[in-house]
Scaffold this active site. Sequence first.
Site, PDB file in Angstrom:
ATOM      1  N   CYS A  34       0.859  -1.172   0.000  1.00 40.45           N
ATOM      2  CA  CYS A  34       0.000   0.000   0.000  1.00 40.45           C
ATOM      3  C   CYS A  34       0.903   1.232   0.000  1.00 40.45           C
ATOM      4  O   CYS A  34       1.777   1.348   0.874  1.00 40.45           O
ATOM      5  CB  CYS A  34      -0.911   0.003   1.226  1.00 40.45           C
ATOM      6  SG  CYS A  34      -1.844   1.546   1.407  1.00 40.45           S
ATOM      7  N   ASP A  41      -0.439  -5.591   0.319  1.00 39.99           N
ATOM      8  CA  ASP A  41      -1.735  -5.824  -0.323  1.00 39.99           C
ATOM      9  C   ASP A  41      -1.618  -7.116  -1.107  1.00 39.99           C
ATOM     10  O   ASP A  41      -0.586  -7.384  -1.735  1.00 39.99           O
ATOM     11  CB  ASP A  41      -2.078  -4.688  -1.295  1.00 39.99           C
ATOM     12  CG  ASP A  41      -2.659  -3.471  -0.604  1.00 39.99           C
ATOM     13  OD1 ASP A  41      -3.263  -3.635   0.466  1.00 39.99           O
ATOM     14  OD2 ASP A  41      -2.517  -2.370  -1.144  1.00 39.99           O
TER      15      ASP A  41
END
Length: 141
Positions: A34, A41
Amino acid sequence: MSTKPSKALENFPNPNPGRDFLIRMRMPEFTCLCPKTGQPDFATLYLEYIPEALCVELKSLKLYLWSYRDEGAFHEAVTNRLLDDLVAVTQPRFMRLTADWYVRGGIYTHVTVEHRAPGWAPAFADSVQLPPAMWQGFQGH
Protein backbone atom coordinates in the site's frame (compact mmCIF):
# COMPACT_ATOMS: atom_id res chain seq x y z
CA MET A 1 21.87 -20.06 -8.04
CA SER A 2 18.67 -18.58 -6.66
CA THR A 3 15.87 -17.18 -8.77
CA LYS A 4 15.27 -13.44 -8.43
CA PRO A 5 12.37 -11.14 -9.28
CA SER A 6 12.59 -9.44 -12.67
CA LYS A 7 10.69 -6.87 -14.74
CA ALA A 8 11.74 -8.71 -17.93
CA LEU A 9 8.70 -10.38 -19.46
CA GLU A 10 9.40 -12.93 -22.18
CA ASN A 11 7.27 -14.42 -24.93
CA PHE A 12 7.22 -17.35 -27.33
CA PRO A 13 5.58 -17.88 -30.74
CA ASN A 14 1.85 -18.62 -30.79
CA PRO A 15 1.60 -22.31 -31.79
CA ASN A 16 -1.56 -21.65 -33.84
CA PRO A 17 -1.78 -18.00 -34.97
CA GLY A 18 -4.47 -18.82 -37.54
CA ARG A 19 -7.05 -19.59 -34.85
CA ASP A 20 -8.62 -17.57 -32.05
CA PHE A 21 -8.19 -19.45 -28.78
CA LEU A 22 -8.57 -18.21 -25.24
CA ILE A 23 -5.80 -18.61 -22.65
CA ARG A 24 -6.82 -18.20 -18.99
CA MET A 25 -4.47 -17.91 -16.06
CA ARG A 26 -5.16 -17.63 -12.34
CA MET A 27 -2.37 -16.14 -10.23
CA PRO A 28 -3.38 -16.27 -6.54
CA GLU A 29 -0.21 -14.86 -4.96
CA PHE A 30 0.22 -11.30 -6.24
CA THR A 31 1.59 -8.93 -3.60
CA CYS A 32 2.55 -5.28 -3.54
CA LEU A 33 2.60 -2.60 -0.86
CA CYS A 34 0.00 0.00 0.00
CA PRO A 35 1.61 3.32 -0.98
CA LYS A 36 -0.06 5.07 1.99
CA THR A 37 0.69 2.65 4.84
CA GLY A 38 3.47 0.42 3.50
CA GLN A 39 1.41 -2.62 4.51
CA PRO A 40 1.20 -5.55 2.08
CA ASP A 41 -1.73 -5.82 -0.32
CA PHE A 42 -2.68 -9.21 -1.76
CA ALA A 43 -4.63 -10.05 -4.90
CA THR A 44 -5.58 -12.94 -7.09
CA LEU A 45 -5.00 -12.01 -10.72
CA TYR A 46 -7.05 -13.48 -13.56
CA LEU A 47 -5.57 -13.09 -17.03
CA GLU A 48 -7.53 -13.95 -20.15
CA TYR A 49 -6.17 -13.40 -23.64
CA ILE A 50 -6.39 -14.35 -27.29
CA PRO A 51 -2.87 -14.26 -28.69
CA GLU A 52 -1.85 -12.90 -32.07
CA ALA A 53 1.74 -13.94 -32.87
CA LEU A 54 3.10 -14.25 -29.31
CA CYS A 55 2.22 -15.82 -25.94
CA VAL A 56 3.59 -14.83 -22.53
CA GLU A 57 6.20 -17.18 -21.10
CA LEU A 58 5.13 -18.41 -17.65
CA LYS A 59 8.40 -18.38 -15.69
CA SER A 60 9.11 -14.80 -16.75
CA LEU A 61 5.52 -13.90 -15.79
CA LYS A 62 6.01 -15.40 -12.34
CA LEU A 63 9.26 -13.47 -11.79
CA TYR A 64 7.67 -10.29 -13.15
CA LEU A 65 4.75 -10.52 -10.72
CA TRP A 66 7.16 -11.29 -7.89
CA SER A 67 9.04 -8.05 -8.67
CA TYR A 68 6.09 -6.02 -7.30
CA ARG A 69 6.38 -7.51 -3.81
CA ASP A 70 8.29 -4.54 -2.41
CA GLU A 71 6.72 -1.77 -4.53
CA GLY A 72 4.06 0.64 -3.39
CA ALA A 73 1.11 0.84 -5.78
CA PHE A 74 -2.56 1.73 -5.74
CA HIS A 75 -4.81 -1.14 -6.88
CA GLU A 76 -6.06 0.71 -9.95
CA ALA A 77 -2.61 1.87 -11.07
CA VAL A 78 -0.83 -1.46 -10.71
CA THR A 79 -3.63 -3.39 -12.47
CA ASN A 80 -3.42 -1.02 -15.45
CA ARG A 81 0.39 -1.18 -15.46
CA LEU A 82 0.37 -4.99 -15.46
CA LEU A 83 -1.98 -5.04 -18.44
CA ASP A 84 0.08 -2.44 -20.33
CA ASP A 85 3.28 -4.45 -19.81
CA LEU A 86 1.64 -7.73 -20.85
CA VAL A 87 0.16 -6.13 -23.97
CA ALA A 88 3.53 -4.61 -24.86
CA VAL A 89 5.30 -7.99 -24.78
CA THR A 90 2.58 -10.05 -26.53
CA GLN A 91 0.52 -7.66 -28.71
CA PRO A 92 -2.58 -9.88 -28.30
CA ARG A 93 -5.84 -9.73 -30.21
CA PHE A 94 -7.65 -9.42 -26.88
CA MET A 95 -6.51 -9.30 -23.26
CA ARG A 96 -8.37 -8.81 -19.98
CA LEU A 97 -6.84 -8.63 -16.52
CA THR A 98 -8.93 -8.75 -13.37
CA ALA A 99 -7.34 -8.09 -9.99
CA ASP A 100 -9.39 -9.42 -7.09
CA TRP A 101 -7.89 -7.61 -4.10
CA TYR A 102 -8.23 -9.05 -0.63
CA VAL A 103 -10.14 -7.04 1.95
CA ARG A 104 -8.61 -3.80 3.19
CA GLY A 105 -10.49 -1.69 5.72
CA GLY A 106 -13.58 -3.83 5.24
CA ILE A 107 -13.61 -3.19 1.46
CA TYR A 108 -12.97 -5.69 -1.31
CA THR A 109 -11.76 -4.16 -4.56
CA HIS A 110 -12.02 -5.69 -8.04
CA VAL A 111 -10.27 -3.92 -10.91
CA THR A 112 -10.81 -5.11 -14.49
CA VAL A 113 -8.91 -3.69 -17.48
CA GLU A 114 -9.07 -4.71 -21.14
CA HIS A 115 -7.20 -4.37 -24.40
CA ARG A 116 -8.52 -5.11 -27.89
CA ALA A 117 -6.32 -4.83 -30.95
CA PRO A 118 -7.65 -2.21 -33.38
CA GLY A 119 -10.18 -3.81 -35.70
CA TRP A 120 -10.11 -7.18 -33.96
CA ALA A 121 -13.34 -9.11 -33.52
CA PRO A 122 -13.82 -12.85 -33.04
CA ALA A 123 -13.65 -14.62 -36.43
CA PHE A 124 -17.17 -16.03 -36.13
CA ALA A 125 -20.08 -15.20 -33.87
CA ASP A 126 -19.93 -18.73 -32.42
CA SER A 127 -16.14 -18.81 -32.00
CA VAL A 128 -14.33 -18.09 -28.73
CA GLN A 129 -16.88 -16.78 -26.26
CA LEU A 130 -15.37 -14.03 -24.19
CA PRO A 131 -16.40 -14.40 -20.56
CA PRO A 132 -18.06 -11.55 -18.66
CA ALA A 133 -15.71 -9.03 -17.08
CA MET A 134 -16.00 -10.65 -13.64
CA TRP A 135 -14.14 -13.96 -13.53
CA GLN A 136 -16.51 -16.92 -13.31
CA GLY A 137 -14.11 -19.83 -13.74
CA PHE A 138 -12.95 -19.93 -10.14
CA GLN A 139 -14.52 -19.48 -6.72
CA GLY A 140 -13.34 -16.35 -4.96
CA HIS A 141 -14.19 -14.75 -1.62
